[in-house]
Design a protein around this motif. Structure first.
Motif, PDB file in Angstrom:
ATOM      1  N   ILE A   1     -42.403 -15.961 -37.146  1.00 51.93           N
ATOM      2  CA  ILE A   1     -42.550 -17.195 -36.204  1.00 51.93           C
ATOM      3  C   ILE A   1     -41.851 -18.106 -37.666  1.00 51.93           C
ATOM      4  CG2 ILE A   1     -42.987 -19.253 -34.974  1.00 51.93           C
ATOM      5  CD1 ILE A   1     -45.193 -16.655 -34.140  1.00 51.93           C
ATOM      6  N   THR A   2     -40.291 -18.597 -36.890  1.00 55.43           N
ATOM      7  CA  THR A   2     -39.778 -19.977 -38.077  1.00 55.43           C
ATOM      8  C   THR A   2     -39.594 -21.331 -37.322  1.00 55.43           C
ATOM      9  OG1 THR A   2     -37.968 -19.348 -38.258  1.00 55.43           O
ATOM     10  CG2 THR A   2     -39.444 -17.979 -39.698  1.00 55.43           C
ATOM     11  N   PHE A   3     -39.566 -22.303 -38.111  1.00 54.80           N
ATOM     12  CA  PHE A   3     -38.387 -23.573 -37.574  1.00 54.80           C
ATOM     13  C   PHE A   3     -37.716 -24.366 -39.064  1.00 54.80           C
ATOM     14  CE2 PHE A   3     -37.918 -28.180 -37.539  1.00 54.80           C
ATOM     15  CZ  PHE A   3     -37.727 -28.463 -35.725  1.00 54.80           C
TER      16      PHE A   3
ATOM     17  N   ILE B   1     -39.361 -14.578 -33.875  1.00 52.04           N
ATOM     18  CA  ILE B   1     -39.467 -15.811 -32.955  1.00 52.04           C
ATOM     19  C   ILE B   1     -39.123 -17.296 -33.420  1.00 52.04           C
ATOM     20  CG2 ILE B   1     -40.583 -16.990 -31.267  1.00 52.04           C
ATOM     21  CD1 ILE B   1     -43.075 -14.661 -31.767  1.00 52.04           C
ATOM     22  N   ASP B   2     -38.062 -17.836 -32.843  1.00 50.77           N
ATOM     23  CA  ASP B   2     -37.368 -18.802 -33.587  1.00 50.77           C
ATOM     24  C   ASP B   2     -37.624 -20.326 -32.901  1.00 50.77           C
ATOM     25  OD1 ASP B   2     -35.611 -20.980 -34.445  1.00 50.77           O
ATOM     26  OD2 ASP B   2     -33.915 -20.049 -34.093  1.00 50.77           O
ATOM     27  N   LEU B   3     -38.936 -21.172 -33.195  1.00 47.89           N
ATOM     28  CA  LEU B   3     -39.566 -22.562 -32.487  1.00 47.89           C
ATOM     29  C   LEU B   3     -37.660 -23.746 -32.791  1.00 47.89           C
ATOM     30  CD1 LEU B   3     -41.922 -22.874 -34.400  1.00 47.89           C
ATOM     31  CD2 LEU B   3     -42.003 -22.141 -32.376  1.00 47.89           C
ATOM     32  N   MET B   4     -36.883 -23.230 -33.042  1.00 48.27           N
ATOM     33  CA  MET B   4     -35.343 -24.224 -33.013  1.00 48.27           C
ATOM     34  C   MET B   4     -34.725 -24.157 -32.146  1.00 48.27           C
ATOM     35  SD  MET B   4     -34.854 -25.446 -36.397  1.00 48.27           S
ATOM     36  CE  MET B   4     -33.002 -25.980 -35.811  1.00 48.27           C
ATOM     37  N   LYS B   5     -35.239 -23.015 -31.457  1.00 43.59           N
ATOM     38  CA  LYS B   5     -34.601 -23.304 -30.039  1.00 43.59           C
ATOM     39  C   LYS B   5     -34.913 -23.728 -29.166  1.00 43.59           C
ATOM     40  CE  LYS B   5     -32.608 -18.480 -30.470  1.00 43.59           C
ATOM     41  NZ  LYS B   5     -32.238 -16.173 -30.501  1.00 43.59           N
TER      42      LYS B   5
ATOM     43  N   VAL C   1     -45.809 -18.098 -39.826  1.00 39.21           N
ATOM     44  CA  VAL C   1     -45.683 -18.547 -39.450  1.00 39.21           C
ATOM     45  C   VAL C   1     -45.090 -19.801 -40.167  1.00 39.21           C
ATOM     46  CG1 VAL C   1     -45.795 -20.621 -37.930  1.00 39.21           C
ATOM     47  CG2 VAL C   1     -46.830 -18.477 -36.984  1.00 39.21           C
ATOM     48  N   ALA C   2     -43.814 -19.685 -39.813  1.00 33.86           N
ATOM     49  CA  ALA C   2     -43.011 -20.797 -41.468  1.00 33.86           C
ATOM     50  C   ALA C   2     -42.318 -22.043 -41.389  1.00 33.86           C
ATOM     51  CB  ALA C   2     -42.244 -20.004 -42.468  1.00 33.86           C
TER      52      ALA C   2
END
Length: 250
Positions: A5-7, A30-34, A52-53
């Motif tokens: 899971i990244t941002f 999982i892309d937290l930017m979306k 989680v990064a």
């Protein structure tokens, strides 16, 4: 199942996350930017492992990343916490990420603070993670996996303060010159600060200076005000100089 899971607005956080997840053969990303994604759909179990990064923004977790993590259900999943910073300091980012994930039902088991090229002042930590970082972070990936397989508790506390430091980002907003209106920046902005009908503009109230739009622009049309940029660089130069090292928390 293993989840990454990244941002990662400019790619540095994703590079570090990929290296630290190298010990696992399969992963779901999982892309937290979306911003269009429905993050409430992510529910994990005690059988899952989640790396989680996030980047450190002024020594804190980016608020939008926190908001999206708070939509998830940890369900007892083991968490590997990764904070990536641009060679200045990560301060309270790691403990803030720990608190956010713990509140959502994740179980923090290991962590790392890694260095990547600064997203605004690209000459600092340029090219990082580099070849030496790659060797180190991949080795740590194997050590973390072994620890999780052994089922031992985390022994080393994460570095940081509670209460967290006051959030203070660099107050600059990217502007567009010679914009070709391709809309690439519109789709990549994590907070919707760029209007679809006017991609040459930026909503300063929404912008978090993550630099995703600058990094993504194929025409290099987006940039920060050079005068303000020079002033900020002069203030931070001393703190940004020298080589900072990665840290592992097991």
């Amino acid at each position: 199942m293993f989840y990454e899971i990244t941002f990662s607005p400019t790619g540095g956080t994703k590079k570090c996350a990929d290296l630290l997840s190298a010990a696992w053969n399969e992963k779901t990303e999982i892309d937290l930017m979306k911003r269009q994604d429905d993050f409430t759909k992510y529910t994990f179990t005690a059988e899952d492992i989640c790396l989680v990064a996030v980047p450190s923004f002024g020594g804190r977790v980016p608020a939008v990343a926190t908001e999206r993590l708070q939509m998830m259900q940890g369900g007892g999943a083991k968490a590997i916490l990764v904070v990536v910073y641009g060679n200045r300091a990560y301060e309270d980012t790691l403990v803030e990420l720990e608190d956010t994930l713990t509140e959502r039902g994740f179980v923090p088991m290991a962590g790392a603070a890694a260095v990547a090229e600064h997203s605004i002042f690209r000459e600092f930590a340029a090219g990082r993670p580099d070849a030496n970082d790659e060797i180190q972070l991949k080795d740590w990936s194997s050590k973390i996996k072994s620890k999780l397989e052994a089922g031992t508790e985390r022994a080393m506390p994460f570095v940081g303060n509670r209460p967290y430091k006051k959030y203070g980002a660099i107050p600059m907003v990217p502007k567009a010159k010679s914009c070709q209106m391709c809309g690439k920046c519109v789709s990549i902005c994590p907070v919707g600060a760029i209007p679809a009908d006017k991609p040459n503009e930026t909503d300063g109230d929404k912008c978090i200076t993550c630099m995703a739009c600058v990094a993504a622009c194929p025409m290099q049309a987006r940039a920060l005000n050079p005068v303000a940029l020079a002033g900020a660089k002069a203030m931070l130069k001393k703190a940004l100089e020298g080589r900072k090292e990665n840290e592992l928390f097991l």
